[in-house]
Design a protein around this motif. Structure first.
Motif, PDB file in Angstrom:
ATOM      1  N   ALA A  25       0.830  -1.217   0.000  1.00  0.00           N
ATOM      2  CA  ALA A  25       0.000   0.000   0.000  1.00  0.00           C
ATOM      3  C   ALA A  25       0.857   1.257   0.000  1.00  0.00           C
ATOM      4  O   ALA A  25       0.546   2.236  -0.687  1.00  0.00           O
ATOM      5  CB  ALA A  25      -0.931  -0.007   1.207  1.00  0.00           C
ATOM      6  N   VAL A  26       1.945   1.244   0.778  1.00  0.00           N
ATOM      7  CA  VAL A  26       2.840   2.405   0.848  1.00  0.00           C
ATOM      8  C   VAL A  26       3.447   2.690  -0.522  1.00  0.00           C
ATOM      9  O   VAL A  26       3.493   3.840  -0.974  1.00  0.00           O
ATOM     10  CB  VAL A  26       3.950   2.174   1.902  1.00  0.00           C
ATOM     11  CG1 VAL A  26       5.040   3.237   1.779  1.00  0.00           C
ATOM     12  CG2 VAL A  26       3.359   2.191   3.302  1.00  0.00           C
ATOM     13  N   VAL A  27       3.905   1.638  -1.202  1.00  0.00           N
ATOM     14  CA  VAL A  27       4.507   1.815  -2.532  1.00  0.00           C
ATOM     15  C   VAL A  27       3.475   2.354  -3.518  1.00  0.00           C
ATOM     16  O   VAL A  27       3.742   3.303  -4.256  1.00  0.00           O
ATOM     17  CB  VAL A  27       5.091   0.477  -3.041  1.00  0.00           C
ATOM     18  CG1 VAL A  27       5.566   0.629  -4.494  1.00  0.00           C
ATOM     19  CG2 VAL A  27       6.252   0.034  -2.155  1.00  0.00           C
ATOM     20  N   GLU A  28       2.283   1.782  -3.517  1.00  0.00           N
ATOM     21  CA  GLU A  28       1.259   2.177  -4.489  1.00  0.00           C
ATOM     22  C   GLU A  28       0.692   3.562  -4.201  1.00  0.00           C
ATOM     23  O   GLU A  28       0.223   4.240  -5.115  1.00  0.00           O
ATOM     24  CB  GLU A  28       0.150   1.130  -4.524  1.00  0.00           C
ATOM     25  CG  GLU A  28       0.630  -0.199  -5.079  1.00  0.00           C
ATOM     26  CD  GLU A  28      -0.427  -1.288  -5.079  1.00  0.00           C
ATOM     27  OE1 GLU A  28      -1.519  -1.058  -4.506  1.00  0.00           O
ATOM     28  OE2 GLU A  28      -0.164  -2.368  -5.633  1.00  0.00           O
ATOM     29  N   CYS A  29       0.735   3.983  -2.935  1.00  0.00           N
ATOM     30  CA  CYS A  29       0.258   5.325  -2.573  1.00  0.00           C
ATOM     31  C   CYS A  29       1.347   6.377  -2.709  1.00  0.00           C
ATOM     32  O   CYS A  29       1.062   7.573  -2.662  1.00  0.00           O
ATOM     33  CB  CYS A  29      -0.286   5.328  -1.146  1.00  0.00           C
ATOM     34  SG  CYS A  29      -1.818   4.397  -0.938  1.00  0.00           S
ATOM     35  N   GLY A  30       2.587   5.937  -2.842  1.00  0.00           N
ATOM     36  CA  GLY A  30       3.687   6.878  -3.013  1.00  0.00           C
ATOM     37  C   GLY A  30       4.204   7.491  -1.737  1.00  0.00           C
ATOM     38  O   GLY A  30       4.818   8.559  -1.764  1.00  0.00           O
ATOM     39  N   GLY A  31       3.991   6.849  -0.602  1.00  0.00           N
ATOM     40  CA  GLY A  31       4.526   7.367   0.654  1.00  0.00           C
ATOM     41  C   GLY A  31       3.665   7.019   1.851  1.00  0.00           C
ATOM     42  O   GLY A  31       2.558   6.481   1.710  1.00  0.00           O
ATOM     43  N   PHE A  32       4.182   7.333   3.035  1.00  0.00           N
ATOM     44  CA  PHE A  32       3.506   6.975   4.275  1.00  0.00           C
ATOM     45  C   PHE A  32       2.231   7.773   4.489  1.00  0.00           C
ATOM     46  O   PHE A  32       1.205   7.236   4.891  1.00  0.00           O
ATOM     47  CB  PHE A  32       4.451   7.196   5.466  1.00  0.00           C
ATOM     48  CG  PHE A  32       5.604   6.227   5.531  1.00  0.00           C
ATOM     49  CD1 PHE A  32       5.928   5.421   4.448  1.00  0.00           C
ATOM     50  CD2 PHE A  32       6.369   6.120   6.666  1.00  0.00           C
ATOM     51  CE1 PHE A  32       6.985   4.526   4.499  1.00  0.00           C
ATOM     52  CE2 PHE A  32       7.432   5.235   6.736  1.00  0.00           C
ATOM     53  CZ  PHE A  32       7.745   4.433   5.645  1.00  0.00           C
ATOM     54  N   SER A  33       2.302   9.080   4.229  1.00  0.00           N
ATOM     55  CA  SER A  33       1.145   9.949   4.506  1.00  0.00           C
ATOM     56  C   SER A  33      -0.069   9.535   3.683  1.00  0.00           C
ATOM     57  O   SER A  33      -1.181   9.415   4.207  1.00  0.00           O
ATOM     58  CB  SER A  33       1.506  11.414   4.215  1.00  0.00           C
ATOM     59  OG  SER A  33       2.536  11.853   5.069  1.00  0.00           O
ATOM     60  N   ALA A  34       0.160   9.317   2.379  1.00  0.00           N
ATOM     61  CA  ALA A  34      -0.948   8.944   1.499  1.00  0.00           C
ATOM     62  C   ALA A  34      -1.511   7.572   1.851  1.00  0.00           C
ATOM     63  O   ALA A  34      -2.689   7.298   1.641  1.00  0.00           O
ATOM     64  CB  ALA A  34      -0.492   8.961   0.042  1.00  0.00           C
ATOM     65  N   ALA A  35      -0.656   6.715   2.411  1.00  0.00           N
ATOM     66  CA  ALA A  35      -1.094   5.354   2.750  1.00  0.00           C
ATOM     67  C   ALA A  35      -1.958   5.318   4.006  1.00  0.00           C
ATOM     68  O   ALA A  35      -2.646   4.325   4.252  1.00  0.00           O
ATOM     69  CB  ALA A  35       0.115   4.440   2.934  1.00  0.00           C
ATOM     70  N   GLU A  36      -1.932   6.390   4.804  1.00  0.00           N
ATOM     71  CA  GLU A  36      -2.738   6.421   6.033  1.00  0.00           C
ATOM     72  C   GLU A  36      -4.215   6.195   5.730  1.00  0.00           C
ATOM     73  O   GLU A  36      -4.890   5.425   6.408  1.00  0.00           O
ATOM     74  CB  GLU A  36      -2.560   7.766   6.753  1.00  0.00           C
ATOM     75  CG  GLU A  36      -1.244   7.908   7.483  1.00  0.00           C
ATOM     76  CD  GLU A  36      -1.185   9.201   8.277  1.00  0.00           C
ATOM     77  OE1 GLU A  36      -1.622   9.209   9.440  1.00  0.00           O
ATOM     78  OE2 GLU A  36      -0.713  10.219   7.728  1.00  0.00           O
ATOM     79  N   VAL A  37      -4.716   6.893   4.718  1.00  0.00           N
ATOM     80  CA  VAL A  37      -6.132   6.780   4.362  1.00  0.00           C
ATOM     81  C   VAL A  37      -6.424   5.407   3.796  1.00  0.00           C
ATOM     82  O   VAL A  37      -7.429   4.772   4.131  1.00  0.00           O
ATOM     83  CB  VAL A  37      -6.525   7.872   3.345  1.00  0.00           C
ATOM     84  CG1 VAL A  37      -7.968   7.704   2.915  1.00  0.00           C
ATOM     85  CG2 VAL A  37      -6.310   9.257   3.959  1.00  0.00           C
TER      86      VAL A  37
END
Length: 306
Positions: A25-37
């Motif tokens: 999820a982190v890779v596909e969202c492009g980072g930690f912040s975006a992966a929170e949601v």
């Protein structure tokens, strides 16, 4: 340190699968912040999970800090391997479901943006019926551009997608859903809002800045767009709406999507009798995919909504 020190345990448990899902999820969202949601867990929890996975593998998976987020070369290998593993797990679940009448597992569906206001609500009703038949079914929806939906269905990340039927890819099955009407709009802040319909000639409209889609369109739709003074673009309909509402641009929007603003007097259609087009939408699945009782049930319910 021996070479075996950086290997996962011989038996993978739920905790290891969880770490790999978080990393994916982190890779596909492009980072930690975006992966929170996406993950519905806090950023510190995500950071802790990635650190734990890195420690387990003895590999630096990604760079994070003030310079931004990026995946290392080894991290990319781990990501691709994780995709294969998680896909295999879902394939196993699918095969078991195929011999079991109980609906249990996941439906991963990709949908083009801003379709929730479509009056037919075929997708909504089909999802409701699926959930009523299988309380244990987990539905995962991704709102992404059509080309990403097609790619996701083809590579197995998505079981089904809903896209504008602007082309037929050889590896996909298409199930016609409906046609979406779009019209040309301006906002109440735009000079054209108060102009009489009789004065809205092509020459007049061509003098004003317009926003056009940056995604694929049919030849007929492109012909409508070519009459405008294109000076801005957007990758989705929400971006087009933003620019129209700025009062500086005109542009095409689906009528069902624009209703929320036309009903409030914040937008008006310009020459709706002649400046409109229809976009066909279809559900797509991968040809030759393994039998999947959850997907089959969803498609059956979708067909019933006609």
């Amino acid at each position: 340190m021996s070479r075996t020190d950086n290997l996962l345990p011989r038996q993978l448990g739920d905790s290891h699968i969880r770490l790999l899902r978080i990393y994916k999820a982190v890779v596909e969202c492009g980072g930690f912040s975006a992966a929170e949601v996406e993950l519905n867990i806090s950023r510190p929890a995500i950071s802790l999970a990635i650190s734990e996975l890195e420690s387990l593998l003895n590999i630096r998976l990604c760079q994070r800090g003030r310079s931004g987020f990026s995946v290392t070369e080894q991290g990319e290998v781990v990501y691709q391997a994780a995709l294969q593993l998680l896909s295999s797990l879902e394939t196993f679940r699918t095969q078991i479901n195929a011999i079991n009448t109980e609906l249990r597992g996941e439906l991963n569906i990709g949908i083009t943006d801003n379709m929730v206001t479509t009056p037919q609500m075929r997708i909504t009703r089909a999802l409701a019926s699926l959930k009523q038949q299988g309380a244990e079914v987990t539905i995962n929806i991704r709102m992404i551009p059509p080309n990403e939906i097609e790619a996701g269905v083809l590579d197995g990340k998505l079981q089904v997608g809903v896209v504008p039927a602007l082309r037929n890819l050889q590896g996909l099955n298409y199930y016609a859903l409906y046609e979406e009407r779009s019209e040309l709009y301006c906002s109440s802040e735009h000079p054209l809002f108060a102009i009489d319909k009789a004065e809205l000639s092509s020459e007049v409209l061509s003098q004003y800045d317009a926003v056009v889609p940056a995604y694929p369109q049919t030849a007929a739709i492109k012909q409508q767009q070519s009459r405008l003074k294109a000076s801005a673009s957007s990758t989705d309909r929400e971006g087009i709406a933003f620019l129209i509402l700025s009062g500086e641009y005109i542009g095409f929007l689906p009528t069902h999507y624009a209703e929320r603003w036309t009903d409030k007097g914040m937008m008006r259609a310009l020459e709706p009798q002649s400046r409109f087009f229809y976009t066909p939408y279809s559900a797509v699945t991968r040809k030759g995919a393994r039998p999947n009782i959850i997907l089959e049930t969803f498609l059956q319910e979708l067909a019933k909504t006609e």
